[in-house]
Design a protein around this motif. Structure first.
Motif, PDB file in Angstrom:
ATOM      1  N   PRO A 321      14.801  59.183   9.545  1.00 43.82           N
ATOM      2  CA  PRO A 321      14.911  58.489  10.829  1.00 43.82           C
ATOM      3  C   PRO A 321      15.215  59.463  11.951  1.00 43.82           C
ATOM      4  CG  PRO A 321      16.944  58.263   9.617  1.00 43.82           C
ATOM      5  CD  PRO A 321      16.013  59.026   8.722  1.00 43.82           C
ATOM      6  N   THR A 322      14.861  59.072  13.168  1.00 39.51           N
ATOM      7  CA  THR A 322      15.124  59.907  14.323  1.00 39.51           C
ATOM      8  C   THR A 322      16.127  59.207  15.238  1.00 39.51           C
ATOM      9  OG1 THR A 322      13.366  58.962  15.705  1.00 39.51           O
ATOM     10  CG2 THR A 322      12.739  60.718  14.176  1.00 39.51           C
ATOM     11  N   ALA A 323      16.543  59.941  16.273  1.00 38.17           N
ATOM     12  CA  ALA A 323      17.541  59.396  17.195  1.00 38.17           C
ATOM     13  C   ALA A 323      17.019  58.210  17.981  1.00 38.17           C
ATOM     14  CB  ALA A 323      18.010  60.493  18.154  1.00 38.17           C
ATOM     15  N   ARG A 324      15.710  57.994  17.977  1.00 38.65           N
ATOM     16  CA  ARG A 324      15.161  56.863  18.710  1.00 38.65           C
ATOM     17  C   ARG A 324      15.468  55.540  18.017  1.00 38.65           C
ATOM     18  NH1 ARG A 324       8.731  55.988  19.989  1.00 38.65           N
ATOM     19  NH2 ARG A 324       8.925  54.185  21.375  1.00 38.65           N
ATOM     20  N   LEU A 325      15.689  55.590  16.705  1.00 35.08           N
ATOM     21  CA  LEU A 325      15.946  54.365  15.956  1.00 35.08           C
ATOM     22  C   LEU A 325      17.286  53.767  16.374  1.00 35.08           C
ATOM     23  CD1 LEU A 325      14.926  52.583  13.573  1.00 35.08           C
ATOM     24  CD2 LEU A 325      16.351  53.993  12.090  1.00 35.08           C
ATOM     25  N   TRP A 326      17.296  52.452  16.625  1.00 32.15           N
ATOM     26  CA  TRP A 326      18.507  51.690  16.967  1.00 32.15           C
ATOM     27  C   TRP A 326      19.211  52.283  18.185  1.00 32.15           C
ATOM     28  CZ3 TRP A 326      20.461  51.543  11.206  1.00 32.15           C
ATOM     29  CH2 TRP A 326      19.600  50.727  10.467  1.00 32.15           C
ATOM     30  N   SER A 327      18.420  52.751  19.138  1.00 32.00           N
ATOM     31  CA  SER A 327      18.979  53.473  20.280  1.00 32.00           C
ATOM     32  C   SER A 327      19.089  52.639  21.538  1.00 32.00           C
ATOM     33  CB  SER A 327      18.103  54.698  20.577  1.00 32.00           C
ATOM     34  OG  SER A 327      16.764  54.308  20.875  1.00 32.00           O
ATOM     35  N   ARG A 328      18.558  51.424  21.547  1.00 29.48           N
ATOM     36  CA  ARG A 328      18.589  50.637  22.776  1.00 29.48           C
ATOM     37  C   ARG A 328      19.986  50.069  22.988  1.00 29.48           C
ATOM     38  NH1 ARG A 328      13.917  46.368  23.853  1.00 29.48           N
ATOM     39  NH2 ARG A 328      12.813  48.299  24.346  1.00 29.48           N
ATOM     40  N   PRO A 329      20.467  50.043  24.229  1.00 26.76           N
ATOM     41  CA  PRO A 329      21.807  49.493  24.483  1.00 26.76           C
ATOM     42  C   PRO A 329      21.856  48.009  24.175  1.00 26.76           C
ATOM     43  CG  PRO A 329      20.652  49.940  26.544  1.00 26.76           C
ATOM     44  CD  PRO A 329      19.834  50.556  25.453  1.00 26.76           C
ATOM     45  N   PRO A 330      23.015  47.515  23.749  1.00 20.68           N
ATOM     46  CA  PRO A 330      23.125  46.082  23.415  1.00 20.68           C
ATOM     47  C   PRO A 330      22.817  45.204  24.628  1.00 20.68           C
ATOM     48  CG  PRO A 330      25.039  47.315  22.645  1.00 20.68           C
ATOM     49  CD  PRO A 330      24.261  48.244  23.520  1.00 20.68           C
ATOM     50  N   GLY A 331      22.222  44.073  24.339  1.00 19.71           N
ATOM     51  CA  GLY A 331      21.937  43.111  25.385  1.00 19.71           C
ATOM     52  C   GLY A 331      20.570  43.235  26.007  1.00 19.71           C
ATOM     53  N   ARG A 332      19.878  44.352  25.783  1.00 23.18           N
ATOM     54  CA  ARG A 332      18.535  44.521  26.349  1.00 23.18           C
ATOM     55  C   ARG A 332      17.521  44.145  25.280  1.00 23.18           C
ATOM     56  NH1 ARG A 332      15.588  50.211  27.816  1.00 23.18           N
ATOM     57  NH2 ARG A 332      13.537  49.336  28.250  1.00 23.18           N
ATOM     58  N   LEU A 333      16.948  42.961  25.410  1.00 21.27           N
ATOM     59  CA  LEU A 333      16.050  42.425  24.398  1.00 21.27           C
ATOM     60  C   LEU A 333      14.658  42.200  24.968  1.00 21.27           C
ATOM     61  CD1 LEU A 333      18.340  39.807  22.629  1.00 21.27           C
ATOM     62  CD2 LEU A 333      17.731  42.069  21.833  1.00 21.27           C
ATOM     63  N   ASP A 334      14.163  43.133  25.755  1.00 23.37           N
ATOM     64  CA  ASP A 334      12.803  42.993  26.257  1.00 23.37           C
ATOM     65  C   ASP A 334      11.825  43.569  25.252  1.00 23.37           C
ATOM     66  OD1 ASP A 334      14.310  45.289  27.179  1.00 23.37           O
ATOM     67  OD2 ASP A 334      12.435  46.008  28.044  1.00 23.37           O
ATOM     68  N   VAL A 335      10.717  42.862  25.048  1.00 24.47           N
ATOM     69  CA  VAL A 335       9.705  43.247  24.073  1.00 24.47           C
ATOM     70  C   VAL A 335       8.363  43.330  24.778  1.00 24.47           C
ATOM     71  CG1 VAL A 335      10.921  42.287  22.099  1.00 24.47           C
ATOM     72  CG2 VAL A 335       9.370  40.844  23.388  1.00 24.47           C
ATOM     73  N   GLY A 336       7.508  44.195  24.266  1.00 28.11           N
ATOM     74  CA  GLY A 336       6.170  44.341  24.802  1.00 28.11           C
ATOM     75  C   GLY A 336       5.165  43.534  23.994  1.00 28.11           C
ATOM     76  N   ALA A 460      24.883  32.573  29.270  1.00 31.85           N
ATOM     77  CA  ALA A 460      23.964  33.577  28.735  1.00 31.85           C
ATOM     78  C   ALA A 460      24.106  34.891  29.485  1.00 31.85           C
ATOM     79  CB  ALA A 460      22.530  33.069  28.823  1.00 31.85           C
ATOM     80  N   ALA A 461      24.288  34.834  30.810  1.00 28.79           N
ATOM     81  CA  ALA A 461      24.452  36.065  31.581  1.00 28.79           C
ATOM     82  C   ALA A 461      25.767  36.755  31.262  1.00 28.79           C
ATOM     83  CB  ALA A 461      24.358  35.756  33.076  1.00 28.79           C
ATOM     84  N   ALA A 462      26.789  35.984  30.890  1.00 30.44           N
ATOM     85  CA  ALA A 462      28.095  36.565  30.597  1.00 30.44           C
ATOM     86  C   ALA A 462      28.227  37.038  29.157  1.00 30.44           C
ATOM     87  CB  ALA A 462      29.197  35.545  30.899  1.00 30.44           C
ATOM     88  N   HIS A 463      27.277  36.686  28.293  1.00 25.73           N
ATOM     89  CA  HIS A 463      27.394  37.062  26.878  1.00 25.73           C
ATOM     90  C   HIS A 463      27.184  38.561  26.714  1.00 25.73           C
ATOM     91  CE1 HIS A 463      27.233  36.454  22.524  1.00 25.73           C
ATOM     92  NE2 HIS A 463      26.263  37.328  22.517  1.00 25.73           N
ATOM     93  N   THR A 464      28.097  39.216  26.023  1.00 26.50           N
ATOM     94  CA  THR A 464      28.025  40.663  25.819  1.00 26.50           C
ATOM     95  C   THR A 464      28.062  41.059  24.355  1.00 26.50           C
ATOM     96  OG1 THR A 464      30.438  40.823  26.060  1.00 26.50           O
ATOM     97  CG2 THR A 464      29.097  41.141  28.050  1.00 26.50           C
ATOM     98  N   GLY A 465      28.172  40.119  23.464  1.00 28.11           N
ATOM     99  CA  GLY A 465      28.286  40.449  22.049  1.00 28.11           C
ATOM    100  C   GLY A 465      26.951  40.636  21.379  1.00 28.11           C
ATOM    101  N   PRO A 466      26.953  40.746  20.058  1.00 20.06           N
ATOM    102  CA  PRO A 466      25.717  40.877  19.293  1.00 20.06           C
ATOM    103  C   PRO A 466      24.807  39.668  19.474  1.00 20.06           C
ATOM    104  CG  PRO A 466      27.619  41.455  17.956  1.00 20.06           C
ATOM    105  CD  PRO A 466      28.147  40.845  19.208  1.00 20.06           C
ATOM    106  N   ARG A 467      23.544  39.857  19.121  1.00 17.07           N
ATOM    107  CA  ARG A 467      22.529  38.825  19.344  1.00 17.07           C
ATOM    108  C   ARG A 467      21.924  38.367  18.019  1.00 17.07           C
ATOM    109  NH1 ARG A 467      21.848  37.981  25.199  1.00 17.07           N
ATOM    110  NH2 ARG A 467      23.123  39.640  26.078  1.00 17.07           N
TER     111      ARG A 467
END
Length: 971
Positions: A321-336, A460-467
């Motif tokens: 694995p590389t450093a890119r894996l699991w590297s996105r900050p929590p709460g950012r769930l945008d998908v392409g 939803a805007a105030a939620h900061t925990g896991p998803r």
């Protein structure tokens, strides 16, 4: 230890691909392969395997005696071959150029470019086959020249070939690294070199722990220098002719591209270059000369760069694995969904996809894989509900079988299943029940279903925990399930639950416009209408995706249109197997997933503490973590009481207490809860930083009381309230300890006094030991107001003052028996002195670092005590028949009750319990069922958890040279 493997049988007869079987291997850590080799062979070859089973991992033959289960390559997700190497296994190293399919209907491919000509097309005879209906059978060629440069040429394809927006003809043009090659609806990129993977360390239980902050609940960091110590051996299903084996530098993150116009279906409209210019360039290419800038080819601007999270890059990040894996900050769930088309789940809440089954499945796999690759399992869990009876269980299992390998579908606390999968209505009811309980425990409360949409958006805007990503494939079945999945789609974002709804429909075309396709999708999947955004696959071959918002159950066009990104089932299998052995734990190993499960009928405290195997090493690591987080001397005092709906339930005495009162009728488990509190406190701090004083208020009339907890090395005194002489001595000792601490602190709060002392200690330099002094020798005689210090701790210069004061916790069982002792009780004459000392602790102990934890069966007798008047923290235990001992509620300063099941520490297990290695075929459609539990019989011939913990604590305290707290303190 449990690991999942796939065993491939040997080829026979007309078979081109050997038959395989997924198995679950259960064995103790350190079990050699020979113990299960015959069982593995029997899963694919029958009971008679024709002699000794010969197993391979890739091209490597495994030694049954030297290879151990749980160590590479025998880790979770590995593929073994019986009597022959594993087909299509990746080589040990890959050098040279690679061609990545970064976007399109068959995205995610990684192809090694060998020297010479490589044909790309839709035909199976092509060297790089693409499942793209707009690609010709043989579309173009990519040639790797002897000097390493790469050129591309078109093969008179129907839809043409473009390179960074410029048309490519039959004459070769250079293909530079990073350039975008567009053929049909697919986009390819040339990549060179290989990025060093992160070092991984096996945990000897079938998992690999990569190094780096991204794998310990922190943000990603560049890969450190060094080589991998162990690597997974993922299977590589049949697919591209040249699979990649080594990772390539990940595509750097880039902001989302602006919405792109719908792609043209015919040849590119770019103007052709003059023949003379192309001939001049060809001559320079052959001679190895560079073309002057003024002769650079002219053409339209380059097309928009595909999204940075392209499937090919994510696959390589998982294989590394590389450093890119699991590297996105929590709460950012945008998908392409395609180049220029992105959906932010954290904003829209839920996403709905609709289209023909073949294309729909590929897009859904791409969306789930993006989230699984960029978010660690501790930050994102994935739940599947695929209970639509319009398709058979076999079809649904084949489509989603790859999902079971992801670590994101492993259950967390309180989820009664082996994997978070649901293939029938009972499993679907269990999964939705777990999620709705969590939603009811969230900010919307028990009436979450009737909450206003504005409140949902605010929560939803105030939620900061896991998803949580809930995938609902089609119609879940019953009316209740339809209603729950729809409400989760509309309200789940308030608790971090995001729903991906899939509906099988014909593609949106002029003959079937968007409105009709939308209504058909809502009929196929009722939760479709409750999502915040939708994407419909459109076009004659359903390769375009149109994304739009949904408001009030109605579509809100216009939206964005792009070429849909989809991945194959073979790609998804390879990707999931690469992630299967990887394990990333948050700091301290504490789970971070949000859960809200039904309370268990019984709970084990060591499991709630994360000490299922209490060893000196695990306890010392826990003590070190507590020291770093400010616990122990001068810091926090945390204790765990048992299991709750959202994980372990406990209290922190310094800020929440400072004391704790436990009330409950006879048989409710008060004494056991105090034992658990003592064990929890001992596991959180060293014996020289925390002392426990145990008092049995009812004497020996009600059993052992707190006597089992006296085995803990932290227990510095144990009083049984039946001897008047010892009771008076105890009262004097406790009162003297409070007075001594008050004189030492001189009115300074306990935590502040320790903070000042740490500063003064750092300003005094230690001296060298005098001749005859041995570092780490015997303990020095105690000094007034100090702990026993070693010779190496003696300092020169001005005396820094008294030694550090440890915190002290007094645990009293049957406090009501001391406040109002029964007539004729032997301890009745001396009970008053003990109660006065305990009242002084309740009144003044918080400022002196002394805390009181007491239980009472008759709260009316203790209502006027200082413990009740000045302490907001209390536990109310229920009668033993509802539903059993240990069930209660924790009340804090906010008054909100937290239900829990007390953790047990005195249950005995049989000494004869053994773990025999077993091999069981995996039934993926039954992994959502509750695990089969063998009833544990408490035979009385095994040690209790409290005794095991006390033994491990004693060994750990000797290893760190932690002398127990003296009580009473030496004069």
């Amino acid at each position: 230890m449990q690991i999942r493997l796939t065993v491939l049988g040997s080829r026979s007869g007309h078979q081109t691909v050997p038959a395989g079987c997924d198995v679950l291997v259960t064995a103790p850590a350190g079990t050699p392969l020979s113990a299960v080799a015959s069982g593995l062979a029997a899963t694919v070859g029958g009971p008679d395997t024709g002699g000794t089973a010969v197993l391979y991992a890739g091209e490597r033959r495994l030694d049954p005696q030297r290879h151990v289960l749980g160590e590479p390559p025998l880790v979770d997700g590995a593929v073994l071959g019986l009597h022959g190497p594993v087909p299509d296994a990746a080589p040990d190293a890959a050098e040279g150029a690679q061609l990545h399919v970064v976007a399109g209907p068959d995205a995610g491919g990684v192809h090694l470019l060998h020297p010479g000509m490589i044909r790309i097309g839709r035909s199976a005879d092509a060297d790089v086959p693409l499942d793209d209906p707009d690609v010709s059978r043989l579309h173009c060629t990519v040639t790797v020249l002897p000097d390493g440069r790469v050129a591309v040429a078109d093969l008179d394809s129907t839809n043409g070939t473009t390179l960074d927006g410029a048309e490519v003809g039959r004459r070769p043009v250079p293909l530079a690294p990073g350039a975008l090659l567009r053929i049909g609806e697919s986009t390819l990129r040339l990549a060179e070199g290989a990025a060093p993977p992160l070092p991984v360390v096996p945990d000897l239980e079938g998992h690999l722990r990569p190094a780096g902050p991204a794998f310990s609940a922190g943000p990603a960091a560049p890969a450190p220098a060094g080589h991998r110590t162990a690597a997974p051996a993922p299977a590589q299903p049949s697919g591209p002719a040249h699979p990649a084996a080594q990772p390539v530098p990940a595509v750097p993150a880039a902001p989302p591209a602006p919405p792109a116009a719908p792609p043209a279906a015919g040849p590119a409209s770019a103007p052709r270059r003059p023949l003379g210019g192309l001939g001049a360039w060809a001559r320079k290419w052959v001679r190895g000369e560079e073309e002057p800038a003024e002769h650079a080819p002219a053409g339209p601007p380059a097309p928009a760069v595909p999204d940075a999270d392209d499937p090919a890059g994510l696959l390589l990040a998982a294989l590394g694995p590389t450093a890119r894996l699991w590297s996105r900050p929590p709460g950012r769930l945008d998908v392409g969904l395609g180049a220029g088309s992105r959906v932010a789940l954290q904003d829209c809440g839920s996403l709905a996809l609709a289209g023909p089954r073949t294309r729909l499945a590929g897009v859904a796999r791409s969306v789930v894989a993006q989230l699984a690759a960029l978010h660690a399992p501790a930050q994102l869990e994935i739940v599947l509900i695929s209970a639509d009876r319009a398709r058979t269980v076999v079809q649904r299992r084949e489509e989603w079988g790859w999902l079971g390998w992801l670590p994101h579908v492993r259950p967390a606390h309180g989820q009664d299943c082996r994997l978070l999968l649901a293939y029938d209505r009972d499993q679907a009811a269990a999964r939705t029940g777990e999620l709705t309980r969590r939603l009811g425990a969230g900010p919307l409360g028990a009436d979450w279903a009737a909450a206003d949409p504005s409140l949902v958006r605010e929560a939803a805007a105030a939620h900061t925990g896991p998803r949580t990503l809930l995938v609902v494939d089609g119609d879940p079945g019953t009316a209740a399930l339809r209603d729950l999945t729809g409400r989760l789609a509309s309200h789940g974002a308030a608790a971090g639950i995001h729903v991906l709804v899939l509906a099988e429909t014909p593609p949106a075309t002029p003959a079937s416009p968007l409105a009709e396709t939308y209504e058909a999708a809502c009929a196929a999947a009722p939760a479709f209408r409750d999502c915040g955004a939708a994407a419909l696959l459109s076009g004659d071959v359903a390769t375009a995706v149109r994304t739009f918002a949904i408001a009030g159950g109605r579509p809100c066009p216009p939206g964005t249109t792009a070429t849909a990104d989809a991945v194959s089932a073979a790609w998804a299998e390879r990707f999931a197997r690469a992630l299967a052995p990887l394990k990333a734990e948050p700091a301290g190993g504490k789970p971070q997933r949000p859960t809200a499960a039904a309370l268990p009928a019984a709970a084990r405290l060591l499991d709630e503490l994360g000490l299922a195997r209490a060893t000196p090493a695990s306890l010392m690591a826990r003590w070190a973590e507590a020291t770093e987080q400010g616990q122990g001397v001068g810091g926090l005092v945390e204790l765990v009481l048992g299991s709750g709906q959202a994980g372990p339930v406990g209290a922190e005495l310094v800020h929440d207490g400072p004391h704790l009162l436990v009330t409950g009728p006879a048989g409710s488990g008060r004494t056991e809860l105090l034992r658990s509190a003592a064990a929890s406190l001992a596991a959180a701090a060293r014996p020289d930083r925390l002392g426990l004083v145990l008092v049995d208020g009812a004497g020996g009339e009600r059993g052992d009381g707190l006597a089992p907890a006296a085995e803990l090395p932290h227990a510095c005194a144990h009083l049984v309230a039946s001897d008047p002489v010892r009771m008076r001595e105890f009262a004097q000792a406790l009162g003297g300890e409070l007075k001594r601490r008050a004189e030492l602190l001189e009115g300074v709060p306990f935590a502040e006094w320790h903070a000042r002392r740490e500063v003064s200690d750092r300003m005094v330099a230690p001296r060298r030991p005098a001749p005859g002094e041995q570092l780490g020798g015997d303990l020095d005689p105690p000094r007034t107001g100090t702990l026993r210090l070693r010779a190496s701790a003696v300092r020169t210069g001005p005396a820094p003052g008294p030694g550090p004061l440890p915190r002290l916790v007094v645990l009293v069982d049957d406090y009501d028996a001391l406040v109002a002792p029964a007539l004729g009780s032997a301890g009745r004459p001396a009970a008053g002195s003990v109660v006065r000392a305990l009242e002084a602790v309740a009144r003044d102990g918080a400022a002196l670092g002394v805390h009181l934890v007491a239980s009472t069966a008759r709260p009316e007798l203790t209502a006027d005590t200082e413990l009740v008047r000045g302490n907001p923290l209390r536990v109310e235990l229920e009668p033993p028949d509802r539903p059993g001992p240990g069930r209660g509620r924790l009340h804090g300063a906010d008054g909100r009750p937290v239900p829990f099941q007390g953790g047990r520490v005195t249950g005995r297990i049989p000494r004869t319990a053994t773990q025999r290695p077993t091999v069981v075929p995996l039934e993926w459609d039954r992994m959502g069922d509750p695990p089969a539990r063998r009833p544990v019989r408490e035979l009385g011939n095994g040690p209790t958890d409290l005794a095991l913990l006390a033994s491990a604590l004693d060994r750990a305290s000797h290893l760190v040279s932690a002398a127990p707290v003296p009580f009473p303190a030496a004069p």
